[in-house]
Motif scaffolding. Structure first.
Motif, mmCIF file in Angstrom:
data_model
loop_
_atom_site.group_PDB
_atom_site.id
_atom_site.type_symbol
_atom_site.label_atom_id
_atom_site.label_comp_id
_atom_site.label_asym_id
_atom_site.label_seq_id
_atom_site.Cartn_x
_atom_site.Cartn_y
_atom_site.Cartn_z
ATOM 1 N N ASP A 1377 0.829 -1.210 0.000
ATOM 2 C CA ASP A 1377 0.000 0.000 0.000
ATOM 3 C C ASP A 1377 0.867 1.265 0.000
ATOM 4 O O ASP A 1377 0.596 2.239 0.704
ATOM 5 N N GLY A 1378 1.905 1.247 -0.808
ATOM 6 C CA GLY A 1378 2.777 2.413 -0.915
ATOM 7 C C GLY A 1378 3.733 2.585 0.233
ATOM 8 O O GLY A 1378 4.412 3.607 0.322
ATOM 9 N N ILE A 1379 3.818 1.593 1.117
ATOM 10 C CA ILE A 1379 4.739 1.631 2.250
ATOM 11 C C ILE A 1379 5.700 0.460 2.119
ATOM 12 O O ILE A 1379 5.282 -0.698 2.161
ATOM 13 N N ALA A 1380 6.991 0.762 1.956
ATOM 14 C CA ALA A 1380 7.969 -0.308 1.788
ATOM 15 C C ALA A 1380 8.864 -0.465 3.010
ATOM 16 O O ALA A 1380 9.712 -1.357 3.029
ATOM 17 N N GLY A 1381 8.713 0.371 3.990
ATOM 18 C CA GLY A 1381 9.564 0.271 5.167
ATOM 19 C C GLY A 1381 8.941 0.959 6.352
ATOM 20 O O GLY A 1381 8.056 1.815 6.216
ATOM 21 N N LYS A 1382 9.374 0.542 7.534
ATOM 22 C CA LYS A 1382 8.850 1.119 8.763
ATOM 23 C C LYS A 1382 9.987 1.317 9.755
ATOM 24 O O LYS A 1382 11.018 0.630 9.700
ATOM 25 N N VAL A 1383 9.733 2.243 10.696
ATOM 26 C CA VAL A 1383 10.688 2.531 11.762
ATOM 27 C C VAL A 1383 10.004 2.210 13.088
ATOM 28 O O VAL A 1383 8.890 2.685 13.348
ATOM 29 N N PHE A 1384 10.644 1.363 13.912
ATOM 30 C CA PHE A 1384 10.068 0.908 15.167
ATOM 31 C C PHE A 1384 10.920 1.383 16.340
ATOM 32 O O PHE A 1384 12.153 1.465 16.247
ATOM 33 N N SER A 1385 10.251 1.664 17.437
ATOM 34 C CA SER A 1385 10.948 1.920 18.688
ATOM 35 C C SER A 1385 11.180 0.591 19.380
ATOM 36 O O SER A 1385 10.227 -0.170 19.616
ATOM 37 N N LEU A 1386 12.414 0.257 19.718
ATOM 38 C CA LEU A 1386 12.711 -1.029 20.336
ATOM 39 C C LEU A 1386 12.147 -1.125 21.743
ATOM 40 O O LEU A 1386 11.845 -2.222 22.222
ATOM 41 N N SER A 1387 12.015 -0.005 22.405
ATOM 42 C CA SER A 1387 11.520 -0.052 23.781
ATOM 43 C C SER A 1387 10.009 -0.246 23.851
ATOM 44 O O SER A 1387 9.497 -0.970 24.710
ATOM 45 N N THR A 1388 9.275 0.354 22.885
ATOM 46 C CA THR A 1388 7.805 0.270 22.936
ATOM 47 C C THR A 1388 7.210 -0.584 21.824
ATOM 48 O O THR A 1388 6.018 -0.875 21.837
ATOM 49 N N LYS A 1389 8.030 -0.978 20.846
ATOM 50 C CA LYS A 1389 7.604 -1.747 19.674
ATOM 51 C C LYS A 1389 6.595 -0.982 18.810
ATOM 52 O O LYS A 1389 5.932 -1.559 17.958
ATOM 53 N N ALA A 1390 6.486 0.327 19.042
ATOM 54 C CA ALA A 1390 5.543 1.138 18.275
ATOM 55 C C ALA A 1390 6.200 1.602 16.992
ATOM 56 O O ALA A 1390 7.429 1.792 16.915
ATOM 57 N N VAL A 1391 5.357 1.816 15.957
ATOM 58 C CA VAL A 1391 5.843 2.328 14.681
ATOM 59 C C VAL A 1391 5.972 3.848 14.817
ATOM 60 O O VAL A 1391 5.003 4.539 15.111
ATOM 61 N N THR A 1392 7.196 4.366 14.607
ATOM 62 C CA THR A 1392 7.431 5.808 14.731
ATOM 63 C C THR A 1392 7.518 6.501 13.380
ATOM 64 O O THR A 1392 7.522 7.735 13.323
ATOM 65 N N GLY A 1393 7.571 5.743 12.304
ATOM 66 C CA GLY A 1393 7.644 6.353 10.986
ATOM 67 C C GLY A 1393 7.528 5.315 9.904
ATOM 68 O O GLY A 1393 7.729 4.109 10.128
ATOM 69 N N SER A 1394 7.168 5.776 8.698
ATOM 70 C CA SER A 1394 7.008 4.874 7.561
ATOM 71 C C SER A 1394 7.748 5.428 6.364
ATOM 72 O O SER A 1394 7.800 6.650 6.152
ATOM 73 N N LEU A 1395 8.328 4.506 5.598
ATOM 74 C CA LEU A 1395 9.035 4.867 4.374
ATOM 75 C C LEU A 1395 8.060 4.716 3.214
ATOM 76 O O LEU A 1395 7.834 3.613 2.711
ATOM 77 N N ALA A 1396 7.474 5.832 2.835
ATOM 78 C CA ALA A 1396 6.420 5.808 1.819
ATOM 79 C C ALA A 1396 7.046 5.806 0.430
ATOM 80 O O ALA A 1396 7.466 6.845 -0.084
ATOM 81 N N THR A 1397 7.105 4.626 -0.166
ATOM 82 C CA THR A 1397 7.626 4.491 -1.517
ATOM 83 C C THR A 1397 6.978 3.283 -2.181
ATOM 84 O O THR A 1397 6.628 2.294 -1.515
ATOM 85 N N GLY A 1398 6.794 3.347 -3.459
ATOM 86 C CA GLY A 1398 6.211 2.235 -4.186
ATOM 87 C C GLY A 1398 7.226 1.233 -4.655
ATOM 88 O O GLY A 1398 6.859 0.228 -5.281
ATOM 89 N N LEU A 1399 8.510 1.453 -4.373
ATOM 90 C CA LEU A 1399 9.576 0.551 -4.803
ATOM 91 C C LEU A 1399 9.977 -0.366 -3.659
ATOM 92 O O LEU A 1399 10.049 0.055 -2.505
ATOM 93 N N ASP A 1400 10.200 -1.641 -3.982
ATOM 94 C CA ASP A 1400 10.643 -2.603 -2.966
ATOM 95 C C ASP A 1400 12.043 -2.226 -2.483
ATOM 96 O O ASP A 1400 12.910 -1.825 -3.271
ATOM 97 N N ILE A 1401 12.249 -2.369 -1.194
ATOM 98 C CA ILE A 1401 13.547 -2.065 -0.594
ATOM 99 C C ILE A 1401 14.341 -3.349 -0.462
ATOM 100 O O ILE A 1401 13.900 -4.297 0.200
ATOM 101 N N GLN A 1402 15.511 -3.371 -1.097
ATOM 102 C CA GLN A 1402 16.375 -4.558 -1.044
ATOM 103 C C GLN A 1402 17.313 -4.514 0.165
ATOM 104 O O GLN A 1402 17.566 -5.537 0.786
ATOM 105 N N CYS A 1403 17.865 -3.345 0.455
ATOM 106 C CA CYS A 1403 18.760 -3.207 1.611
ATOM 107 C C CYS A 1403 18.650 -1.785 2.146
ATOM 108 O O CYS A 1403 18.240 -0.862 1.441
ATOM 109 N N ILE A 1404 19.058 -1.641 3.404
ATOM 110 C CA ILE A 1404 18.874 -0.375 4.100
ATOM 111 C C ILE A 1404 20.074 -0.108 5.003
ATOM 112 O O ILE A 1404 20.665 -1.038 5.564
ATOM 113 N N THR A 1405 20.480 1.171 5.098
ATOM 114 C CA THR A 1405 21.547 1.575 6.026
ATOM 115 C C THR A 1405 21.205 2.960 6.565
ATOM 116 O O THR A 1405 20.497 3.739 5.923
#
Length: 1471
Positions: A1377-1405
């Motif tokens: 749905d146009g979201i290829a990545g997410k950002v999570f807080s390790l302490s709360t496991k909550a989603v703090t942000g989304s990587l809104a892109t229509g392209l599949d993400i192969q690797c991330i740094t």
């Protein structure tokens, strides 16, 4: 020659010239040194701005790069250095020729740059461009091009075309020289005048002829320069002309025409004023009073009749090496010079008008001067020459010449002016004593020679009774001619006119410059205004009488320096209130003591004369008495003298030492009984008797006799200083020095009374003896009552010894005092009223020499005597006391500093703070900052929130000093004072405020270096248990100081600091930056009182300017610390947004050095007014080809190294610190593809997993990796993370396996295929199919769902990459749905942000600023980390169907690396 021939000629000639220069390295170096000297001479008094500094730096860097290119044999290096040199040199080559840079004309810099550019193009084998730059050099600056840069080339290219100008110059020059030859009327115009061009001809040149010669030289040089430009343009036109394509006509060769000047009309006839003698101007050598009385004397000017050659020979001659004398150097209404001819040599003597000459020489009493060598405007042919046809002119000239020669002979003989029984009296110009004799009196010299001390005693008594020292001469009874001591005064040795007061005609002692620009002696202008005058004596402009300006210390220092170079002349013309006695010692120039905060002129603080006039009060008495009520009558004196005759005879003539010693004791007893009678004093002051006492000092071993001899001599000298002039031989001083060194304390008294020069003291090591005298607690009892206590004399001598000859000598002597344990002895003597100021001065010098001794002084000193000295002293003494107290409170321990301040505040009979406040209002400018900072520190001992007049006045004084743009020394003193207020000092007294601020900004290197140097001193002196208390006191003091400074008049200090930051002085700007940074840093830790806006408005722009323009790393880091304070203020942060784009690149470069930069960047990125996309900048870097090793499966960046793994089992290590990464190691120990790499958190181990079913552990070294362990895990390893206790890897099946390094494997199966792994502490995160993330507890070996994807898409989506950074988990994979990545807080496991892109993400740094996500087909998207918004995208340049297989970035975000399936590694530079 046609155009082609000219071009070939230029190419050949210039090419040969440049080739010779390129070969001759020494000539290039000499030329650079010569040009640098010219730059230094031009830039000597110019304060350099940052922009000017950059231009000069570009020129220097360009020449250095060019020199490297010349010297290197590597082609790539040569080309690179030439490119860099061209960029640097072009900056100077394109400067505006009509302006200046750092005081240097731009045309000079531009010409120099063009010359170096010609070398550059020759190295590139482009002679055409090289010729263009050489011709441009001659066009821009023809003068220095032909005399400095390329004189030989100019002679070849241009001089042949200047023949008409050279011929014209030779003709005009010959005319002027022929005009100077008296008998030239009979000579042919074509005669060779070289045979006449000798010394006598040079001496006979008149001022108008010299002026013509100078004008001719100037016109000649201008003509050469103008025609050089003309022919350079012609040559350039020829070089640019192309007959095949150009429609313009071929350039026409110019014609060099000689200039037309009035010199063509110069007559070769001998001017009238040569025939009739020199004509003086109306004001030449006449005093105004004499002019008014003797106006008729103008008709008696000296002339010569027809024999002009003889008159020219008799007149004074100027030295051609010293230049032609200028008119204003010789004309003076107050102190005119007279040139006296004597034989073949001219002597110049300074003569007062109104003197009476010897009638025997045929002269008359006259107020007129004869000055044949005075060059005046009336000598010029342009002015009408008055003629006098008096038939007596010739005889008058002869008589005058004879008279002046006689005067010269007598004056230079020196007999009448040697030190004798009385001194010549310097009368005012234009006045003469009515009792003046007709002859110049001669006075006998009573000087003892070194050959023999013994004299005939036969008529000694009669001589002494007939003439005594007390009434040898009567002041005003004679009239003398004031003559300089040197026989010939050249213009260079003459007193500069700016050093002489126009009222007193004496050298300035206390010069003051009025608002009209004129400078006068203070007492003279005060007397002028007391008489009711309200205008300037010279300009007649209105002046304000009260108060007079402060002393012109710049002029005073120049005069002091000049006096040191010309002591004889300075002595004769120095300002004095009373005539000097012939027996008074010559004034001694006292050197200046340079301190870290200011320069103290020792002559100002306590001159030697003042010290001699101020005799100790306890023995103050009349020196001699000639009144009728004297102790004994004249008859009694004669009787006493007759009784002493046998003893005196024995003392002077006897060879029996015992008898002589008895005579000394008898004479001493008689002297004590007479109570210092003047008649007996005159008798004993005879040189023979004085020498007899000195002989006893050199021969006797009897301590009582030695003391008695010193007692008598000191009594005689104390009563009359002229007696001391008898003891002027070096042997006399050597005798006293030997006695002092051998422990005779009384010798210090006599040595002090003799007023020795510093040069006499320096050869002897007096320090131990003087300190021993000062240290003695018990004194030998004797009946001798010396004129002063030996301790007082020792202290005074010690002060003179420590002065030395230069600063290094003073430091050395002060260090010796410290090593001899002299400080405790000096402190014990502070309660002595005499010499107290000398002790304070010596202690101050000891502090300057070794800052550590402050603690010793502070722990033992009693401050009451110092405060009493301050209350009772004059400005000079108070200045020393202020400096001493200011230095004393600058201790490394804040608690001890506060104790000293409290003692200063409380002790003393008067209020110290009130006295300081009053003195602050009237103190000299150079003392005000020290007084203000001391007063402010005393006030800070109380509650800073209470109102205080002392505080307000102190801060106001400091701010006023900061605003004195025209007095940079005052600004520096104020900044130094503010720096000392902070109280952060090391044990050695060095300020550590700057390094502490840098440490607060995260830049620890300077702080660590300082602490390393101070470590031993610090821990030896301080107890660790007091450190916490000291730090608490220091912080409290800082907060108090910052609070009162910031809140004074609503932040007025920030405006003053703003002006200082704009200063062209680097020293002022740097010191001000430290103070401003500290204040802003402290401001945001204090309660907001409404002054933050003032700080922002005044300083923010200046901080940004320093950040952008400074090349100093520490200055930039200081600015970041100040800006970090502004970021906490919403108003200031919003204003920072305006500068965000221009600051961003600089701040990113500072990230690795300053920890506060990240906070600033985050603030800027999150500002609503800032578009992050506008600040993003990326440049494609080099591409590394490793296709022969297959795909790049993994990439890691660690400590400037890139580690890559490949599908053929190879692991490579690259050096990423260079512009192009360099392969430094390649290993292949895996037999199959290395699928994954992982580095432990300490960064000392590397783990690699492979399809060969092994995990290898590698030791990380500086430039290589070394395999230390191999573990067979029985399965292919697809993903790997590890730590010191275990390794976690993804097998080909489902779940994840945990391998213990002991060999035990644990399988945790959650029925999902694992594609990626990430570890944080004891938690393992697994990216799985169905876009889910599993969390594994490595302690319990259990798994839970961390995140589960949408149900409708289960089984179709996969998490391809995980990355943990700063307690956040970044996941990327298939786009849902146009979201290829997410950002999570390790302490709360909550989603703090989304990587809104229509392209599949192969690797991330992820790095500190950005998130980078790589897609399947070579596109990398860049996301702002804080807001998780996309700001840019970049594409890998390999093209084709290659996909990105791995991605990594350095921690600071400077570089990005991507590996692809075709075996290539692409780098990007992130700006």
């Amino acid at each position: 020659m046609d155009q082609n021939d000219i071009v070939r000629f230029l190419l050949t000639t210039v090419g040969s010239f440049i080739q010779d220069r390129l070969i001759d390295k020494e000539q290039r170096a000499q030329q650079k040194e010569q040009c640098a000297e010219r730059l230094e001479a031009e830039d000597e008094k110019t304060e350099v701005r940052y922009s000017d500094q950059a231009v000069l730096a570009n020129l220097d860097w360009g020449m250095d790069a060019l020199e490297e290119a010349i010297n290197t044999s590597n082609i790539e290096t040569k080309l690179a250095r030439l490119d860099h040199a061209e960029k640097m040199l072009q900056v100077c080559a394109m400067l505006n020729s009509s302006q200046k840079t750092a005081g240097v004309p731009n045309f000079y810099l531009s010409a120099w740059a063009h010359l170096n550019l010609s070398y550059l193009w020759k190295l590139r084998n482009n002679v055409q461009n090289a010729v263009h730059h050489v011709l441009e050099m001659f066009s821009v600056d023809p003068l220095f091009s032909r005399i400095d840069f390329a004189p030989d080339l100019w002679k070849t290219l241009f001089l042949p075309h200047m023949s008409s100008i050279v011929g014209w110059y030779s003709e005009e020059r010959q005319k002027i020289v022929m005009d100077a030859i008296p008998d030239s009327a009979d000579m042919s115009f074509t005669a060779d005048f070289d045979q006449y061009f000798n010394e006598s001809l040079i001496f006979s040149v008149r001022p108008d002829q010299a002026e013509k010669m100078q004008n001719l030289e100037q016109v000649y040089g201008q003509a050469l320069d103008e025609n050089t430009k003309l022919y350079a343009k012609y040559y350039k036109d020829c070089m640019n002309f192309d007959s095949t394509t150009s429609k313009k006509l071929m350039p026409m060769m110019p014609i060099a025409e000689p200039p037309m000047t009035p010199l063509h009309e110069v007559s070769r006839s001998i001017p009238d004023h040569v025939k009739f003698g020199p004509v003086l101007p109306k004001s030449a050598g006449f005093n105004q009073t004499t002019k008014a009385k003797d106006s008729s004397m103008n008709a008696l000017r000296l002339k010569s009749a027809s024999d002009s050659l003889r008159d020219l020979e008799d007149s004074a001659k100027w030295d051609p090496e010293e230049g032609i004398p200028e008119e204003e150097e010789y004309e003076s209404d107050d102190e005119p010079y007279v040139f006296v001819g004597s034989g073949d040599k001219g002597h110049k003597v300074l003569s007062h008008v109104g003197m009476k000459m010897n009638p025997e020489s045929g002269s008359r009493s006259s107020s007129q001067k004869h000055s044949p060598a005075v060059f005046t405007p009336s000598d010029s042919p342009k002015a009408p020459t008055p003629k006098n046809s008096s038939p007596k002119a010739d005889s008058h000239s002869k008589d005058s010449s004879s008279m002046l020669r006689l005067l010269s002979t007598r004056a230079m003989d020196g007999k009448g002016f040697a030190s004798g029984s009385c001194s010549p009296i310097h009368q005012d110009p234009g006045t003469s004593s009515g009792d003046s004799d007709n002859e110049i009196p001669e006075h006998p010299k009573s000087v003892r020679t070194n050959h023999s001390r013994r004299v005939s005693y036969g008529n000694l008594n009669t001589q002494l009774l007939e003439k005594s020292f007390s009434n040898d001469c009567e002041e005003g009874s004679q009239s003398y001619i004031s003559l300089p001591s040197s026989e010939k005064m050249t213009p260079h040795s003459r007193v500069p006119k700016d050093f002489v007061c126009p009222i007193t005609s004496q050298i300035f002692y206390d010069p003051v410059t009025l608002e009209t620009g004129q400078t006068y002696e203070r007492k003279a202008i005060q007397e002028w205004t007391k008489r009711g005058n309200t205008t300037c004596p010279i300009t007649r402009q209105p002046i304000s009488a009260n108060p007079l300006p402060k002393t012109n210390y710049v002029l005073k220092r120049l005069i002091t320096s000049w006096k040191e170079q010309h002591p004889d002349l300075a002595q004769e013309l120095s300002y004095s209130e009373t005539p000097r006695s012939s027996f008074s010692a010559p004034p001694k120039d006292t050197p200046s003591v340079t301190t870290p905060s200011r320069t103290i002129t020792l002559r100002d603080q306590r001159s030697r004369d003042d010290n001699n006039n101020h005799k100790p009060r306890r023995f103050a008495r009349a020196a001699t008495s000639n009144s009728p009520t004297s102790v004994i009558s004249q008859a009694a004196v004669e009787s006493i003298i007759n009784g002493l005759n046998p003893y005196i005879s024995c003392l002077c003539n006897s060879e029996n030492l015992k008898e002589c010693e008895t005579s000394v004791l008898k004479v001493a007893n008689t002297w004590k009984d007479s109570r210092g009678d003047s008649g007996l004093h005159a008798y004993l002051s005879n040189p023979a008797i004085v020498n007899g006492f000195v002989d006893i000092l050199s021969a006797s071993l009897n301590r009582e006799v030695l003391r008695t001899s010193i007692y008598v001599l000191s009594e005689l000298i104390f009563s009359d200083d002229r007696v001391g002039e008898i003891l002027t031989a070096d042997s006399d001083f050597e005798i006293l020095a030997s006695l002092l060194i051998n422990g005779l304390a009384e010798a210090a008294v006599l040595m002090y009374l003799l007023k020795p020069a510093t040069s006499q003291l320096s050869p002897y090591n007096f320090l131990p003896s003087l300190i021993q005298i000062i240290s003695n607690k018990t004194e030998d009892s004797n009946e001798l009552d010396l004129v002063m206590d030996p301790k007082d004399a020792a202290i005074a001598l010690l002060e003179q010894v420590i002065l030395g000859e230069d600063e290094n000598s003073r430091i050395s002597k002060a260090t010796d005092i410290i090593s001899e344990n002299g400080i405790p002895a000096l402190l014990n003597c502070l309660n002595r009223e005499e010499g107290r100021h000398s002790i304070v001065f010596i202690l101050l010098q000891c502090i300057y020499a070794d800052r550590n001794c402050r603690n010793l002084i502070a722990s033992r000193i009693e401050l009451s005597p110092v405060l009493e000295l301050f209350h009772a002293g004059d400005d000079n003494v108070r200045g020393i006391c202020i400096e001493f107290l200011t230095e004393l409170v600058q201790l490394s321990r804040r608690t001890l500093s506060n104790q000293i301040l409290q003692m200063i505040k409380d002790e003393g009979a008067f209020s110290t703070m009130h006295t300081l406040l009053v003195y602050l209002q009237m103190a000299p400018m150079e003392q005000q900052s020290s007084i203000a900072i001391l007063l402010l520190q005393l006030d800070l001992l109380a509650e800073p929130r209470k109102m205080s007049i002392y505080r307000e006045e102190a801060i106001e004084s400091l701010i006023e000093a900061l605003r004195r743009k025209d007095f940079p020394n005052s600004q520096i003193m104020a900044l130094d004072a503010l720096s000392s207020l902070l109280g952060r000092l090391t044990m050695s007294g060095k300020s550590c405020m700057e390094v502490l601020l840098l440490k607060s900004a995260g830049f620890d290197k300077p702080y660590n270096a300082l602490m390393k140097a101070e470590k031993l001193k610090f821990y030896d002196a301080e107890l660790t248990e007091t450190m916490e208390e000291e730090e608490k006191a220091a912080v409290s003091w800082e907060r108090r100081a910052a609070f009162v400074l910031c809140n004074h008049e609503k932040g007025m200090i920030f405006k003053a600091l703003e002006e200082c930051l704009k200063s062209n002085s680097i020293e002022i700007a740097k010191s001000c930056l430290v103070i401003a940074t500290w204040l802003v840093y402290m401001l945001y830790s204090l309660p907001d009182t409404g002054v933050r806006d003032a700080a922002r408005k005044c300083l923010l722009d200046q901080f940004i300017n320093v950040l952008q323009s400074s090349k100093n790393l520490e200055e930039k880091i200081l600015v970041t610390l100040a800006l970090s304070g502004f970021t906490s203020d919403p108003a200031a942060a919003g204003e920072l947004g305006v500068y965000a784009k221009c600051m961003y690149k600089t701040l990113r470069k500072l990230k690795r050095n300053s920890s506060v930069v990240n906070d600033i960047l985050k603030t800027l990125m999150n500002l609503p007014s800032v578009d992050a996309a506008d600040m993003w900048c990326c440049a494609e870097g080099p591409e590394l080809n490793s296709s022969m090793n297959g795909e790049v499966l993994a990439l890691l960046h660690i400590k400037g190294r890139i580690i890559s793994s490949h599908s053929d089992g190879t692991i490579k290590v690259w050096d990423a610190t260079k512009r192009v990464p360099r392969l430094i190691q390649e290993v292949r120990e895996h037999t199959k593809a290395v699928t994954c790499l992982y580095i432990s958190s300490p960064g000392d181990k590397l783990y690699s997993g492979s399809l060969d079913k092994t995990i290898r552990v590698w030791a990380m070294k500086q430039e290589e990796i070394h395999c230390v362990q191999v573990h067979d895990v029985k399965e292919p390893v697809l993903e790997l993370v590890a730590n010191n206790s275990m390794a976690c890897f993804a097998p080909q099946g489902t779940g994840v396996k945990i391998y213990n390094w002991s060999g035990v494997t644990k399988h945790i199966n959650f029925n999902k295929t694992v594609k990626c792994l990430a570890m944080m502490g004891d938690k393992l995160y697994c990216g799985c199919s169905a876009f889910s993330i599993q969390e594994v507890d490595l302690q319990k070996h259990t798994s839970t769902v961390f995140y589960s994807g949408a149900r409708k898409l289960l089984g179709k989506q996969i998490v391809q990459s995980l990355h943990v950074h700063e307690n956040l988990l970044y996941a990327g994979g298939s786009s849902v749905d146009g979201i290829a990545g997410k950002v999570f807080s390790l302490s709360t496991k909550a989603v703090t942000g989304s990587l809104a892109t229509g392209l599949d993400i192969q690797c991330i740094t992820v790095n500190n600023d950005f998130i980078f996500t790589a897609t399947r087909f070579g596109t990398i998207e860049v996301w702002l980390k804080e807001r998780v918004t996309r700001i840019a995208s970049i594409r890998m340049g390999s093209g084709g169907n290659a996909k990105i297989t791995s991605l990594t970035s350095d921690k600071d975000g400077q570089m990005l690396f991507a590996g692809s399936s075709d075996g290539k590694i692409q780098a990007w530079v992130l700006d």
